[in-house]
Design a protein around this motif. Structure first.
Motif, PDB file in Angstrom:
ATOM      1  N   GLN A 158      17.782 -38.904 -60.454  1.00 50.37           N
ATOM      2  CA  GLN A 158      18.579 -38.530 -61.630  1.00 50.37           C
ATOM      3  C   GLN A 158      18.891 -39.755 -62.496  1.00 50.37           C
ATOM      4  O   GLN A 158      18.851 -39.687 -63.724  1.00 50.37           O
ATOM      5  CB  GLN A 158      19.870 -37.844 -61.182  1.00 50.37           C
ATOM      6  CG  GLN A 158      20.664 -37.224 -62.284  1.00 50.37           C
ATOM      7  CD  GLN A 158      20.043 -35.947 -62.810  1.00 50.37           C
ATOM      8  OE1 GLN A 158      18.834 -35.744 -62.789  1.00 50.37           O
ATOM      9  NE2 GLN A 158      20.867 -35.063 -63.313  1.00 50.37           N
ATOM     10  N   ALA A 159      19.192 -40.874 -61.860  1.00 47.30           N
ATOM     11  CA  ALA A 159      19.492 -42.111 -62.600  1.00 47.30           C
ATOM     12  C   ALA A 159      18.298 -42.533 -63.452  1.00 47.30           C
ATOM     13  O   ALA A 159      18.466 -42.940 -64.608  1.00 47.30           O
ATOM     14  CB  ALA A 159      19.877 -43.222 -61.630  1.00 47.30           C
ATOM     15  N   ASP A 198      28.027 -38.646 -69.979  1.00 43.06           N
ATOM     16  CA  ASP A 198      27.007 -37.721 -69.484  1.00 43.06           C
ATOM     17  C   ASP A 198      26.162 -38.355 -68.379  1.00 43.06           C
ATOM     18  O   ASP A 198      25.812 -37.691 -67.400  1.00 43.06           O
ATOM     19  CB  ASP A 198      26.100 -37.248 -70.621  1.00 43.06           C
ATOM     20  CG  ASP A 198      26.798 -36.294 -71.576  1.00 43.06           C
ATOM     21  OD1 ASP A 198      27.907 -35.809 -71.254  1.00 43.06           O
ATOM     22  OD2 ASP A 198      26.234 -36.045 -72.668  1.00 43.06           O
ATOM     23  N   TYR A 199      25.827 -39.628 -68.536  1.00 39.31           N
ATOM     24  CA  TYR A 199      25.035 -40.321 -67.515  1.00 39.31           C
ATOM     25  C   TYR A 199      25.813 -40.367 -66.199  1.00 39.31           C
ATOM     26  O   TYR A 199      25.284 -40.028 -65.140  1.00 39.31           O
ATOM     27  CB  TYR A 199      24.682 -41.731 -67.980  1.00 39.31           C
ATOM     28  CG  TYR A 199      23.725 -42.441 -67.060  1.00 39.31           C
ATOM     29  CD1 TYR A 199      22.361 -42.193 -67.116  1.00 39.31           C
ATOM     30  CD2 TYR A 199      24.177 -43.372 -66.122  1.00 39.31           C
ATOM     31  CE1 TYR A 199      21.466 -42.846 -66.275  1.00 39.31           C
ATOM     32  CE2 TYR A 199      23.290 -44.024 -65.278  1.00 39.31           C
ATOM     33  CZ  TYR A 199      21.942 -43.767 -65.356  1.00 39.31           C
ATOM     34  OH  TYR A 199      21.063 -44.411 -64.513  1.00 39.31           O
ATOM     35  N   MET A 200      27.066 -40.768 -66.288  1.00 36.48           N
ATOM     36  CA  MET A 200      27.872 -40.876 -65.076  1.00 36.48           C
ATOM     37  C   MET A 200      28.112 -39.507 -64.446  1.00 36.48           C
ATOM     38  O   MET A 200      28.073 -39.368 -63.221  1.00 36.48           O
ATOM     39  CB  MET A 200      29.183 -41.591 -65.384  1.00 36.48           C
ATOM     40  CG  MET A 200      28.954 -43.056 -65.728  1.00 36.48           C
ATOM     41  SD  MET A 200      30.460 -43.943 -66.142  1.00 36.48           S
ATOM     42  CE  MET A 200      30.628 -43.502 -67.865  1.00 36.48           C
ATOM     43  N   LEU A 201      28.338 -38.506 -65.271  1.00 36.25           N
ATOM     44  CA  LEU A 201      28.542 -37.148 -64.768  1.00 36.25           C
ATOM     45  C   LEU A 201      27.304 -36.640 -64.025  1.00 36.25           C
ATOM     46  O   LEU A 201      27.411 -36.026 -62.959  1.00 36.25           O
ATOM     47  CB  LEU A 201      28.877 -36.209 -65.928  1.00 36.25           C
ATOM     48  CG  LEU A 201      29.165 -34.754 -65.571  1.00 36.25           C
ATOM     49  CD1 LEU A 201      30.416 -34.639 -64.704  1.00 36.25           C
ATOM     50  CD2 LEU A 201      29.318 -33.921 -66.840  1.00 36.25           C
ATOM     51  N   PRO A 232      21.046 -40.513 -51.782  1.00 36.83           N
ATOM     52  CA  PRO A 232      20.497 -41.579 -52.614  1.00 36.83           C
ATOM     53  C   PRO A 232      19.178 -41.216 -53.289  1.00 36.83           C
ATOM     54  O   PRO A 232      18.916 -41.664 -54.407  1.00 36.83           O
ATOM     55  CB  PRO A 232      20.317 -42.765 -51.672  1.00 36.83           C
ATOM     56  CG  PRO A 232      20.669 -42.317 -50.326  1.00 36.83           C
ATOM     57  CD  PRO A 232      21.198 -40.920 -50.395  1.00 36.83           C
ATOM     58  N   THR A 233      18.364 -40.409 -52.656  1.00 34.99           N
ATOM     59  CA  THR A 233      17.088 -40.021 -53.255  1.00 34.99           C
ATOM     60  C   THR A 233      17.327 -39.230 -54.536  1.00 34.99           C
ATOM     61  O   THR A 233      16.734 -39.525 -55.584  1.00 34.99           O
ATOM     62  CB  THR A 233      16.241 -39.212 -52.253  1.00 34.99           C
ATOM     63  OG1 THR A 233      16.032 -40.005 -51.074  1.00 34.99           O
ATOM     64  CG2 THR A 233      14.907 -38.825 -52.853  1.00 34.99           C
ATOM     65  N   ALA A 234      18.184 -38.225 -54.469  1.00 38.49           N
ATOM     66  CA  ALA A 234      18.505 -37.424 -55.649  1.00 38.49           C
ATOM     67  C   ALA A 234      19.229 -38.263 -56.696  1.00 38.49           C
ATOM     68  O   ALA A 234      18.991 -38.120 -57.896  1.00 38.49           O
ATOM     69  CB  ALA A 234      19.352 -36.217 -55.259  1.00 38.49           C
ATOM     70  N   TYR A 235      20.095 -39.153 -56.242  1.00 37.31           N
ATOM     71  CA  TYR A 235      20.852 -40.026 -57.145  1.00 37.31           C
ATOM     72  C   TYR A 235      19.901 -40.901 -57.958  1.00 37.31           C
ATOM     73  O   TYR A 235      19.998 -40.962 -59.187  1.00 37.31           O
ATOM     74  CB  TYR A 235      21.813 -40.882 -56.322  1.00 37.31           C
ATOM     75  CG  TYR A 235      22.717 -41.782 -57.133  1.00 37.31           C
ATOM     76  CD1 TYR A 235      24.016 -41.389 -57.432  1.00 37.31           C
ATOM     77  CD2 TYR A 235      22.303 -43.031 -57.575  1.00 37.31           C
ATOM     78  CE1 TYR A 235      24.874 -42.210 -58.147  1.00 37.31           C
ATOM     79  CE2 TYR A 235      23.135 -43.850 -58.301  1.00 37.31           C
ATOM     80  CZ  TYR A 235      24.422 -43.439 -58.576  1.00 37.31           C
ATOM     81  OH  TYR A 235      25.260 -44.264 -59.304  1.00 37.31           O
TER      82      TYR A 235
END
Length: 116
Positions: A69-70, A49-52, A63-66
């Motif tokens: 979310q991370a 789920d984290y990777m998805l 990268p900002t959204a990434y």
């Protein structure tokens, strides 16, 4: 170095760590022991789920959204890793399980550093 290139590098570094996490998840998913243990299934699912959740921002090169979310999903990932560390000795003492738990713990520590 500007923030955009720093965020891009952090995204790439996190994604490199997720390659290791993917292998842990794949091992767990295909292990016979996982079929019999709901908690181990939960760990494998949480890793996935984290990777998805990060796949979309990675694919779009955002990268900002990434990173947002991370960070948002990290607590659940950490809890799954902690659960894996806790239950691994009960599940199996085999080297494969020990190394998977150690790898997961190492990735979590590096992600925590990268997300700080």
């Amino acid at each position: 170095m500007n923030d955009d290139s720093t965020d891009q590098r952090r995204m790439e570094a996190i994604d490199a760590q997720l390659a290791h996490l993917w292998m842990v998840r794949t091992f767990l998913k295909h292990a016979e022991e996982t079929e019999e243990d709901d908690e181990l299934q939960d760990v494998a699912r949480a890793l996935y789920d984290y990777m998805l959740a990060l796949g979309g921002p990675l694919e779009s090169g955002d990268p900002t959204a990434y990173l947002k979310q991370a960070k948002k999903k990290f607590a659940k990932l950490r809890r799954a890793s902690e659960l894996f560390q806790e239950i691994q000795p009960e599940i199996s003492d085999h080297t494969n399980f020990k190394m998977a738990a150690a790898s997961c713990k190492t990735v979590i520590a590096e992600l925590e550093r990268l997300l700080a």
